[in-house]
Design a protein around this motif. Sequence first.
Motif, PDB file in Angstrom:
ATOM      1  N   GLN A 165      35.293  20.171  32.055  1.00  0.00           N
ATOM      2  CA  GLN A 165      36.311  19.907  31.004  1.00  0.00           C
ATOM      3  C   GLN A 165      37.674  19.673  31.650  1.00  0.00           C
ATOM      4  O   GLN A 165      38.066  20.453  32.545  1.00  0.00           O
ATOM      5  CB  GLN A 165      36.400  21.145  30.065  1.00  0.00           C
ATOM      6  N   PRO A 166      38.348  18.644  31.262  1.00  0.00           N
ATOM      7  CA  PRO A 166      39.681  18.381  31.871  1.00  0.00           C
ATOM      8  C   PRO A 166      40.651  19.528  31.563  1.00  0.00           C
ATOM      9  O   PRO A 166      40.568  20.152  30.512  1.00  0.00           O
ATOM     10  CB  PRO A 166      40.122  17.054  31.231  1.00  0.00           C
ATOM     11  N   GLY A 167      41.512  19.813  32.448  1.00  0.00           N
ATOM     12  CA  GLY A 167      42.555  20.855  32.249  1.00  0.00           C
ATOM     13  C   GLY A 167      42.055  22.244  32.606  1.00  0.00           C
ATOM     14  O   GLY A 167      42.832  23.184  32.672  1.00  0.00           O
ATOM     15  N   SER A 168      40.811  22.410  32.865  1.00  0.00           N
ATOM     16  CA  SER A 168      40.276  23.762  33.140  1.00  0.00           C
ATOM     17  C   SER A 168      40.760  24.277  34.499  1.00  0.00           C
ATOM     18  O   SER A 168      41.013  25.464  34.689  1.00  0.00           O
ATOM     19  CB  SER A 168      38.740  23.764  33.109  1.00  0.00           C
ATOM     20  N   ARG A 169      40.850  23.351  35.474  1.00  0.00           N
ATOM     21  CA  ARG A 169      41.295  23.777  36.791  1.00  0.00           C
ATOM     22  C   ARG A 169      42.733  24.255  36.740  1.00  0.00           C
ATOM     23  O   ARG A 169      43.103  25.237  37.392  1.00  0.00           O
ATOM     24  CB  ARG A 169      41.198  22.611  37.818  1.00  0.00           C
ATOM     25  N   ASP A 170      43.505  23.604  35.909  1.00  0.00           N
ATOM     26  CA  ASP A 170      44.902  23.998  35.692  1.00  0.00           C
ATOM     27  C   ASP A 170      44.979  25.419  35.136  1.00  0.00           C
ATOM     28  O   ASP A 170      45.735  26.271  35.614  1.00  0.00           O
ATOM     29  CB  ASP A 170      45.521  23.027  34.674  1.00  0.00           C
ATOM     30  N   PHE A 171      44.109  25.639  34.130  1.00  0.00           N
ATOM     31  CA  PHE A 171      44.066  26.960  33.461  1.00  0.00           C
ATOM     32  C   PHE A 171      43.719  28.082  34.470  1.00  0.00           C
ATOM     33  O   PHE A 171      44.345  29.136  34.524  1.00  0.00           O
ATOM     34  CB  PHE A 171      43.014  26.930  32.342  1.00  0.00           C
ATOM     35  N   LEU A 172      42.736  27.759  35.305  1.00  0.00           N
ATOM     36  CA  LEU A 172      42.303  28.781  36.281  1.00  0.00           C
ATOM     37  C   LEU A 172      43.415  29.084  37.287  1.00  0.00           C
ATOM     38  O   LEU A 172      43.650  30.214  37.684  1.00  0.00           O
ATOM     39  CB  LEU A 172      41.042  28.306  37.027  1.00  0.00           C
ATOM     40  N   GLY A 173      44.156  28.023  37.658  1.00  0.00           N
ATOM     41  CA  GLY A 173      45.299  28.244  38.592  1.00  0.00           C
ATOM     42  C   GLY A 173      46.290  29.175  37.959  1.00  0.00           C
ATOM     43  O   GLY A 173      46.778  30.118  38.599  1.00  0.00           O
ATOM     44  N   ARG A 174      46.583  29.024  36.696  1.00  0.00           N
ATOM     45  CA  ARG A 174      47.569  29.853  36.012  1.00  0.00           C
ATOM     46  C   ARG A 174      47.028  31.285  35.847  1.00  0.00           C
ATOM     47  O   ARG A 174      47.763  32.262  35.953  1.00  0.00           O
ATOM     48  CB  ARG A 174      47.913  29.227  34.647  1.00  0.00           C
ATOM     49  N   LEU A 175      45.685  31.342  35.566  1.00  0.00           N
ATOM     50  CA  LEU A 175      45.069  32.671  35.418  1.00  0.00           C
ATOM     51  C   LEU A 175      45.249  33.501  36.709  1.00  0.00           C
ATOM     52  O   LEU A 175      45.657  34.677  36.686  1.00  0.00           O
ATOM     53  CB  LEU A 175      43.577  32.530  35.122  1.00  0.00           C
ATOM     54  N   ASP A 176      44.985  32.870  37.842  1.00  0.00           N
ATOM     55  CA  ASP A 176      45.144  33.569  39.125  1.00  0.00           C
ATOM     56  C   ASP A 176      46.564  34.056  39.297  1.00  0.00           C
ATOM     57  O   ASP A 176      46.818  35.195  39.723  1.00  0.00           O
ATOM     58  CB  ASP A 176      44.768  32.640  40.296  1.00  0.00           C
ATOM     59  N   GLU A 177      47.490  33.134  38.947  1.00  0.00           N
ATOM     60  CA  GLU A 177      48.922  33.475  39.051  1.00  0.00           C
ATOM     61  C   GLU A 177      49.218  34.703  38.197  1.00  0.00           C
ATOM     62  O   GLU A 177      49.844  35.663  38.661  1.00  0.00           O
ATOM     63  CB  GLU A 177      49.763  32.293  38.550  1.00  0.00           C
ATOM     64  N   PHE A 178      48.667  34.689  36.931  1.00  0.00           N
ATOM     65  CA  PHE A 178      48.869  35.802  35.991  1.00  0.00           C
ATOM     66  C   PHE A 178      48.330  37.116  36.571  1.00  0.00           C
ATOM     67  O   PHE A 178      48.966  38.162  36.527  1.00  0.00           O
ATOM     68  CB  PHE A 178      48.176  35.490  34.655  1.00  0.00           C
ATOM     69  N   LEU A 179      47.103  37.006  37.136  1.00  0.00           N
ATOM     70  CA  LEU A 179      46.478  38.216  37.680  1.00  0.00           C
ATOM     71  C   LEU A 179      47.318  38.812  38.806  1.00  0.00           C
ATOM     72  O   LEU A 179      47.516  40.025  38.896  1.00  0.00           O
ATOM     73  CB  LEU A 179      45.067  37.894  38.212  1.00  0.00           C
ATOM     74  N   VAL A 180      47.841  37.961  39.689  1.00  0.00           N
ATOM     75  CA  VAL A 180      48.676  38.466  40.802  1.00  0.00           C
ATOM     76  C   VAL A 180      49.917  39.142  40.262  1.00  0.00           C
ATOM     77  O   VAL A 180      50.263  40.263  40.673  1.00  0.00           O
ATOM     78  CB  VAL A 180      49.047  37.311  41.770  1.00  0.00           C
ATOM     79  N   TYR A 181      50.602  38.458  39.283  1.00  0.00           N
ATOM     80  CA  TYR A 181      51.829  39.056  38.732  1.00  0.00           C
ATOM     81  C   TYR A 181      51.530  40.406  38.086  1.00  0.00           C
ATOM     82  O   TYR A 181      52.224  41.400  38.333  1.00  0.00           O
ATOM     83  CB  TYR A 181      52.479  38.110  37.695  1.00  0.00           C
TER      84      TYR A 181
END
Lengths: 238, 479
Positions: free
Chosen positions: B45-61
């Motif tokens: 699905q398009p945009g999913s890789r973007d979402f996962l990048g942000r999720l990782d960022e969220f988890l680190v923060y």
Amino acid sequence: MSNRILIVEDEVDIGKLLVMQVESMGSTVDHVKSGEEALSLLNRQTYDLIILDWMLPGMSGVEIAQLVRRMDSLSHMAILMVTAKSDPESLIQGLESGADDFLSKPFSVGVLKARIGSLLRRVSRSSQVPHSKDVKDPVDDLKIGPLRVSLKTYKAFLDGEMMNLTPSEFKLLTTMLEYRGRVLTRAKLIEEVQGEGISVIGRTVDTHVFGLRKKLGPHADLIETVRGVGYRVRDDFF
Amino acid sequence: MISFKSVRFLSWSAFRWLFSFYILSLLITGSVLRVFIYKSINLEQPGSRDFLGRLDEFLVYSFWSLGFVAFLFSILFAWLFFSPLGVLIAKAKSIRRGSFSKKDSAVIKESRGEWYQLDLALNKISKDLKQRKADVAKERSELEAVITAANDAILAVDREMSIRYYNAPMAHMFDQKDEGHWGKKLKEVIRNQTVLEAFSNALQNQTPQFIQVSQELAVDSNVHYFQVSVSPFFDEKKSKTRGAVAIFHDITEHKKIEKIRVDFVANASHELKTPLTSIQGFLSVIRDSCVDKKELQESFDIVENNLERLNRLVVDLLELSKIESLENVKREDLNIKDMTETILSDLGQEIRAKGHTISCEYLIEITKTSKELVEHIMINLIENAIKYCPPGSQIKIKWLHDHGFTLLKVKDNGPGIESYHQRRIFERFYRIREGGDPSIGGTGLGLSIVRNSAQRLGGHVDVKSAPGLGSEFICYLPD
């Protein structure tokens, strides 16, 4: 023959008693109260017997006895020690200092006279044979009362019957006869009896005396026991 | 009541554990969350890789921020729950120093549960400790008072013979003035060889030693006599000696008195016998001069018998006091058979006169004892048997050894002794008169002499008898 006796006693009463008794026996008596006086008298006068008190002011009786025994001129004189001591060690010490017999205070007059008589007889015997110690004994046969001892054949007879004696007992018997009228301490007896083929050690001497007494039968009392000290060989017995 | 100090207390170990636990929980939760979301998303699905990048960022923060919160919580909890530990540590420390007093006994509130329990336990320990300390101090001061007050000199050494303790009287025994001999080698201070030997024997053989020594004391420059006992002491397991204690008992005065007594006996002996001699002697003089007066003879006999009795009494009394004042009991190897036979030979006349039969049995040959005392015992026992038995009796003498005792038995088949007399016959002057033959010349001191002699040898004497069944005297002499 009148004997001359010297009495050394510092107690006035006992001195008097001794003088009285000795005089009643027919002897001539001198009485002094100290050892020093006794010694000066002994230098001027000969005596047959000296009666010595042990406890004296100054020199003691034992010291006097030792001095007297060292003087050759007085070798025939008998010494009777009178003492309040009664323990065997003291008595042995007194006898070893040179006394021939002792008398423990208080003594009975009878015993005193018997002892004096016995010692005087010994003195007169030895003066009859003046140098018996130096010359070979000339007597082959000793005959005393019921007892006859042949020194040549080493046989002893009692009432004419031969006694069956061991060599030790025979030596013991002759020694005792030689010393009759005196007290023999155990040590002295052992020393005298000891010799060729005879070995008497320590208290075995008592066993031998016991055996000898048995064989003397009714005359066993010839050998009188002095408790803790040794034996007195009676001479009035025969 | 929490003291100011405890507020600042932070248990670092509690903090470390709490913090590690939080961080670990965060990491695990984060990781599980990430794997779960990854699995549930379609990567085509398009945009999913973007979402996962942000999720990782969220988890680190969120990890960092939550980590910070965990840090604060860890500190808070470590402080909140473990702060009483600080108080208790402080309390334990002060108990150890001994400065803890009863006033601040309860430091934790009851509401704090286990902490309060721990506090109570600490209080109990503190109380017990204080009691024990007080007890030890009390005992110590009592002991010290006793040792200081003792007239006896006391000295203790360790295994290497270095001095561990000594009291004031002991200091007098040393040559120099009392200047701290603690820790010095014993041989530097005491030069008496006998004493040193006793110490080394006590340490090596692990047995108490008893000796007598004489020593000149600097205090009065007189020679003093000491009875010394040296005893080893052991470690807890009683296997090894840790050292030895010596007690020096001054017996100088005792010796002096003994000397006076011995001299008295010797003098009395002479003084009593001299008048007796005179009386006896002059009595016979009077008697001899009165031979013809028959009516006087009986009187003389009576006086003479009584004189004789008085004389025997004097001899026995002096014997008795001599035994009692005997300074040292000399022990030597004694041939029992020889001694017995000698005594029997000495008593031969009396034995023959009464026609007794004497038999001896020797189960031992030699014993270490005092000849003089044993002779007193034997002579008196045998003499009694001879005297009190009817003519032709049997007397048995037996020597044996039993349980550390040398036994002498003298048994006869004579008239025996009533039991109520048996207890008392060893007393001085006690005599069984009733029905007895007055001609038997006893002083009533013979058995006292036997008992005293046995006692001087550390032993005792016993009698077994019954009327008509004979008597047996048994003497027990310890080795």
